[in-house]
Design an enzyme around this catalytic site. Structure first.
Site, PDB file in Angstrom:
ATOM      1  N   GLY A   1       0.863  -1.352   0.080  1.00  0.00           N
ATOM      2  CA  GLY A   1      -0.142   0.003   0.093  1.00  0.00           C
ATOM      3  C   GLY A   1       0.999   1.175   0.112  1.00  0.00           C
TER       4      GLY A   1
ATOM      5  CB  SER B   1       2.827  -3.987  -4.105  1.00  0.00           C
ATOM      6  OG  SER B   1       2.509  -2.544  -4.573  1.00  0.00           O
ATOM      7  CE1 TYR B   2       6.164   2.174   0.585  1.00  0.00           C
ATOM      8  CE2 TYR B   2       5.543   0.700   2.522  1.00  0.00           C
ATOM      9  CZ  TYR B   2       6.241   1.957   1.903  1.00  0.00           C
ATOM     10  OH  TYR B   2       6.885   2.789   2.543  1.00  0.00           O
TER      11      TYR B   2
ATOM     12  CG  ASP C   1       3.028  -3.763 -12.223  1.00  0.00           C
ATOM     13  OD1 ASP C   1       1.856  -2.959 -12.403  1.00  0.00           O
ATOM     14  OD2 ASP C   1       3.661  -3.867 -11.227  1.00  0.00           O
TER      15      ASP C   1
ATOM     16  CG  HIS D   1       1.155  -4.550  -8.952  1.00  0.00           C
ATOM     17  ND1 HIS D   1       2.285  -3.872  -8.870  1.00  0.00           N
ATOM     18  CD2 HIS D   1       0.558  -4.128  -7.615  1.00  0.00           C
ATOM     19  CE1 HIS D   1       2.684  -3.243  -7.912  1.00  0.00           C
ATOM     20  NE2 HIS D   1       1.766  -3.650  -7.086  1.00  0.00           N
TER      21      HIS D   1
END
Length: 480
Positions: A88, A184-185, A385, A437
């Site tokens: 996030g 991701s994060y 992505d 992603h």
């Protein structure tokens, strides 16, 4: 506009004060309290145990993190423990990792029932999902200000404390081979938590956490490399203009992904306006449409799929939002509720993201430390992505300056190219062909092949290995 504004967050998590006292100290009794017997809308039986609930990580402020454990389908006592983290920052691992990617239960279109994911990672491991930090998903704090003071450092610290406390409740996993995965994060979360564990283990020789390695996908790693790779990918894919490509490299080369300058923000806005109304997380699949009108870009459009064989459904985040807000679902998962306050579950917390306190511009130094510590380190990337694209990841890996030990080549699954891979000294890189992603979302079978190889410490199958395997099977059959 930074990627987190058009990507990871639209739903606001409303923090509420709630507290609980657990008077049972026996681990087996505590496990029974957390056991999930059946989910609402689950019209099938499963052969594995599952548990969910809270682990307090800070008594003074009342910070408690929510977890969900699904044991391995077969012989869980012999299988490793794998932790999954979403990023996030501010997004729920239950919302994504569990409900649409690697978990055994995915949500149906009606938002009231679930179906079994045949490519769940609990077919090869005991699978643990964690909503971190506080304010994300079902996780909470009795101190409201905690929601607005999250950052990388406290997330790693609280997640380490969670593991230590959780292992007291589940002592059968003490000393078990343990791996951390995410996307991701979580490109920050995964190596930072791994670093915290390695350092803790150096000071505590009887540590219950037997960390063997970690694997992270489409990961935010190094802000410079990630920016350069992002705009190069957009330009090479024919998505943005030459002028915007040139300008973006001038304005964003030293910018933070979390707190960029106004100029970088503006050129990123222009880039995604030029992109048009497609899904940046998966540029070749349709975006979500509501009432026949495609949602505007910069709205959150995490894609989900229905049953295997069903038509692709890009709007099923809406289904999960309905499902995890059902009182009967929250009761089944032992979610604490206040009688005086309505508490709404959201896939991502805008409050957590917008008030994020610390985010280093690079975690390359963390990877270097952990590679030197001897951990198994894999990085993977879906190649469709446009948020943290494969070009960004390749630039980040190049910046590590690791010697190559196995050359770039295609890898195969059932005779088809699954992606490409290259081995470095201390690190293995794998791309997944046609994945966005969220690799396990668009290519669930290939993602299962990926985790199997990672846990086994074996390289992805080459064409020669595929031929040898077919030849071996043919010889065995002819021998009967």
């Amino acid at each position: 506009m930074p990627i987190w504004k058009w990507g990871f967050l639209l739903f606001v998590f409303v923090s509420v004060r709630c507290s609980v006292t657990l008077s049972v100290s026996d681990p087996i009794s505590e496990q029974k309290l957390d056991q999930v017997s059946n989910l609402p809308g689950q019209n099938f039986n499963v052969d594995f145990a599952q548990y969910s609930g809270y682990v307090t990580v800070n008594e003074e402020s009342g910070r408690a993190l929510f977890y969900w454990l699904t044991e391995a389908v077969e012989d869980p006592a012999s299988k490793p423990l794998v932790l999954w983290l979403n990023g996030g920052p501010g997004c729920s691992s239950i919302a994504y990792g569990m409900a649409e990617e690697v978990g055994p239960f995915h949500v149906n279109k009606d938002g009231k029932s679930v179906y079994l994911n045949p490519y769940s990672w609990n077919t090869v491991a005991n699978l643990l999902f964690l909503d971190a930090p506080v304010g994300v998903g079902y996780s909470y704090s009795n101190t409201t200000s905690d929601i607005f003071t999250n950052g990388d450092k406290r997330t790693a610290s609280d997640s380490l404390q969670f593991l230590l406390n959780w292992l007291e409740r589940f002592p059968q996993f003490k000393g078990r081979d343990f791996y951390i995965t995410g996307e991701s994060y979580a490109g920050h979360y995964v190596p930072q938590l791994s670093q915290a564990i390695v350092r803790y283990n150096k000071e505590n020789t009887e540590s219950p956490i037997n960390l063997k390695g970690y694997m992270v996908g489409n990961a935010l790693t190094d802000d410079y490399s990630d920016h350069v790779g992002l705009f190069q990918f957009l330009w090479a894919a024919g998505i943005i203009s030459d002028q915007t490509y040139k300008k973006s490299n001038e304005l964003c080369d030293k910018e933070s992904f979390i707190h960029p300058s106004r100029e970088c923000d503006q050129i990123t806005d222009i880039a995604y306006e030029e992109m048009g109304n497609i899904d940046p997380y998966s540029i070749f699949t349709p975006p979500c449409s509501a009432n026949g009108v495609t949602k505007r870009l910069f709205k959150r459009k995490w894609h989900k799929v229905g049953h295997v064989g069903q038509t692709y459904d890009p709007c099923t985040e809406q289904h999960s939002t309905i499902y995890f807000n059902l009182p009967e679902v929250q009761n089944a998962l032992h979610v604490f509720q206040s009688n005086n306050t309505t508490r709404r579950w959201a896939t991502c917390s805008n409050a957590v993201n917008l008030h994020w306190k610390d985010s280093p511009i690079s975690v390359l130094d963390v990877h270097q430390e952990l590679i030197s510590a001897g951990l198994r380190v894999w990085i993977f990337s879906g190649d469709t992505d446009a948020v943290i694209p494969v070009t960004s990841t390749r630039y980040s890996i190049d910046a590590l300056k690791l010697p190559t030990v196995s050359a770039w080549r295609a890898w195969y699954d059932e005779g088809q190219v699954g992606g490409w891979t290259q081995g470095y000294e201390g690190l293995n890189f794998v791309t997944v062909r046609g994945a966005g992603h969220e690799v396990p979302l668009h290519r669930p079978k290939l993602a299962l092949v990926l985790i199997k190889n990672f846990l086994a410490g074996t390289s992805m199958a080459s064409f020669e290995q595929v031929i040898e395997s077919k030849t071996s099977v043919s010889e065995q059959v002819s021998g009967f």
